[in-house]
Design a protein around this motif. Structure first.
Motif, short mmCIF file in Angstrom:
data_model
loop_
_atom_site.label_atom_id
_atom_site.label_comp_id
_atom_site.label_asym_id
_atom_site.label_seq_id
_atom_site.Cartn_x
_atom_site.Cartn_y
_atom_site.Cartn_z
N GLY A 390 0.81 -1.20 0.00
CA GLY A 390 0.00 0.00 0.00
C GLY A 390 0.85 1.26 0.00
O GLY A 390 0.56 2.23 -0.72
N GLN A 391 1.91 1.26 0.80
CA GLN A 391 2.81 2.42 0.83
C GLN A 391 3.48 2.61 -0.53
O GLN A 391 3.60 3.75 -1.02
CB GLN A 391 3.87 2.23 1.92
N TYR A 392 3.88 1.50 -1.15
CA TYR A 392 4.51 1.57 -2.47
C TYR A 392 3.52 2.14 -3.49
O TYR A 392 3.89 2.99 -4.32
CB TYR A 392 4.97 0.18 -2.90
N VAL A 393 2.28 1.67 -3.45
CA VAL A 393 1.26 2.14 -4.39
C VAL A 393 1.07 3.66 -4.24
O VAL A 393 0.99 4.41 -5.24
CB VAL A 393 -0.07 1.40 -4.15
N GLU A 394 0.99 4.13 -2.99
CA GLU A 394 0.76 5.56 -2.76
C GLU A 394 1.94 6.40 -3.24
O GLU A 394 1.74 7.53 -3.71
CB GLU A 394 0.49 5.79 -1.28
N GLU A 395 3.14 5.87 -3.15
CA GLU A 395 4.33 6.62 -3.54
C GLU A 395 4.64 6.52 -5.02
O GLU A 395 5.31 7.41 -5.57
CB GLU A 395 5.53 6.15 -2.72
N ASN A 396 4.17 5.46 -5.67
CA ASN A 396 4.63 5.23 -7.05
C ASN A 396 3.53 5.11 -8.10
O ASN A 396 3.81 5.31 -9.29
CB ASN A 396 5.45 3.92 -7.08
N LEU A 397 2.29 4.80 -7.70
CA LEU A 397 1.24 4.59 -8.70
C LEU A 397 0.12 5.62 -8.65
O LEU A 397 -0.52 5.87 -9.68
CB LEU A 397 0.63 3.18 -8.52
N LEU A 398 -0.15 6.21 -7.48
CA LEU A 398 -1.24 7.16 -7.39
C LEU A 398 -0.84 8.55 -7.91
O LEU A 398 0.34 8.93 -7.88
CB LEU A 398 -1.70 7.28 -5.93
#
Length: 398
Positions: A390-398
């Protein structure tokens, strides 16, 4: 000359799952158990233990011990309208992977044609192809819940079609082929005298079926002798480490053919593995073990479902109904990610591991942006893995 294609998912797993500190949510087995844990689960505290340390370690029973073959045969009686499967119609193997290979080695070759569901475990279409058979892929569609469309079979089979291969529950999608569809497949194959091989390695983990839908029976329960089922102790039974699986069929000629071919390979399975599997499949142990794994699958799937809902702007799926795996697609700014790059970057930055679907389960551009996630691992591993993801998604995909 036999032409072997690289077994992509196994090569990816072998290369990456030993990464130091890895949080492995690529694992496809229900969280593994020890022999001690099996003993603790046993409802009969007076039952003999799983291992006889005084047994001489000869080759043992070549086709598997009578006790184990009887207990495997009993697994196929669930919801069966047919007669009980005799133990003599079961052969014990080194895992389902050896079971599948032996069946293809015995039954198909140059001049034969095989129809295989897709996506599925690569072995199920690459091995018959390596043995000289022509393979047609029966493509499962997301819009159909990855359930096979039997109306497509007529256009796939040929005069030389020897076998139809299915996988229920399906890996990697986690879909269920329901009983009425299995019955349609059987009716079609019976009319054309085609063998059906069902890889049932994730059976009976039908943990999230729609309300009112019953778990489908084994392919062996549907009244057609030319059916073969393979399974193992690895996935639904949490015992991958004993490397034990089986082949079962109501057609004794198939069983005997496999026995002849098997003499050229492994001869028999380890007596120690045979004993542990027999214990795990005994009535006082099997019930608690499957209850534990079904409960873990349901609760862990709820965690993944909450994650997908939270990040629905960048990830989507067809929610699994069975098994241990899910196929999830990720996007960035509306475009699907390059899943091999995504998986490697995620592993490097977070130590979270799952498998890229396009190289491991797809041909060409199929399943681009998708990953296979194994969610029936230890709950704490999954929770931490999803938190980091989730942290990765927020930093890299959103």
């Amino acid at each position: 000359m036999v032409k072997i294609q690289p077994f992509q998912v196994e090569q990816w797993m072998d290369r990456l799952e030993t990464t130091p500190g890895v949080l492995n949510i690529a694992e496809t087995c229900a969280a593994s158990v020890s022999v001690d844990e099996l003993v603790q689960m046993c409802k009969d505290k007076n039952a003999p233990g799983p291992l006889s340390l005084s047994t001489k370690l000869t080759y043992g029973a070549i086709r598997g011990s009578e006790k184990l073959r009887q207990r495997v045969a009993a697994l196929f009686d669930r919801e069966s309208d047919a007669n009980a499967l005799p133990a003599d119609n079961v052969i014990i193997t080194q895992g389902a992977i050896a079971a599948n290979y032996l069946l293809f080695y015995t039954l198909v070759g140059p001049g034969d044609h095989v129809v295989c569901v897709y996506p599925t475990y690569q072995q199920l279409y690459s091995v018959p192809e390596s043995l000289g058979a022509e393979v047609s892929l029966w493509k499962l569609k997301a819009e159909n819940g990855y359930v096979p469309d039997v109306s497509e079979l007529e256009g796939l089979v040929k005069e030389n079609t020897k076998m139809i291969v299915i996988n229920n529950p399906n890996n990697p999608t986690g879909s269920t082929t329901p009983k009425h569809v299995l019955q349609e497949i059987v009716a079609f194959a019976k009319q054309k005298d085609i063998i059906i091989l069902a890889d049932e390695v994730y059976n009976p983990l039908y943990h999230s079926l729609p309300e009112g839908q019953a778990a489908p029976p084994s392919i062996l329960a549907l009244g057609y002798d030319k059916t073969v089922a393979t399974g193992s102790m690895s996935k639904a039974h949490s015992l991958a480490g004993i490397r034990l699986g089986w082949i079962a069929s109501r057609d004794k000629s198939i069983v005997e053919g496999v026995a002849v071919a098997r003499d050229y390979t492994s001869i028999s399975v380890s007596q120690l593995d045979d004993q542990v599997a027999s214990y795990a499949l005994s009535e006082p142990v099997l019930g608690p073990l499957l209850k534990r794994n079904l409960g873990l699958a349901q609760s862990n799937l709820a965690l993944v479902s909450a994650f997908v809902d939270k990040y629905s702007s960048v990830c989507s799926w067809v929610k699994p109904t069975a098994g241990t795996t899910a196929l999830v697609q990720f996007k960035k700014k509306g475009e699907v990610v390059d899943d091999p790059t995504f998986v490697l970057d995620l592993l490097e930055k977070t130590k979270v591991l799952f498998m890229p679907a396009s190289p491991c389960f797809g041909l060409g551009q199929d399943f681009k942006g998708c990953v296979r996630l194994g969610y029936v691992c230890d709950a704490e591993v999954l929770k931490e893995g999803l938190s980091r993801l989730g942290q990765y998604v927020e930093e890299n995909l959103l």
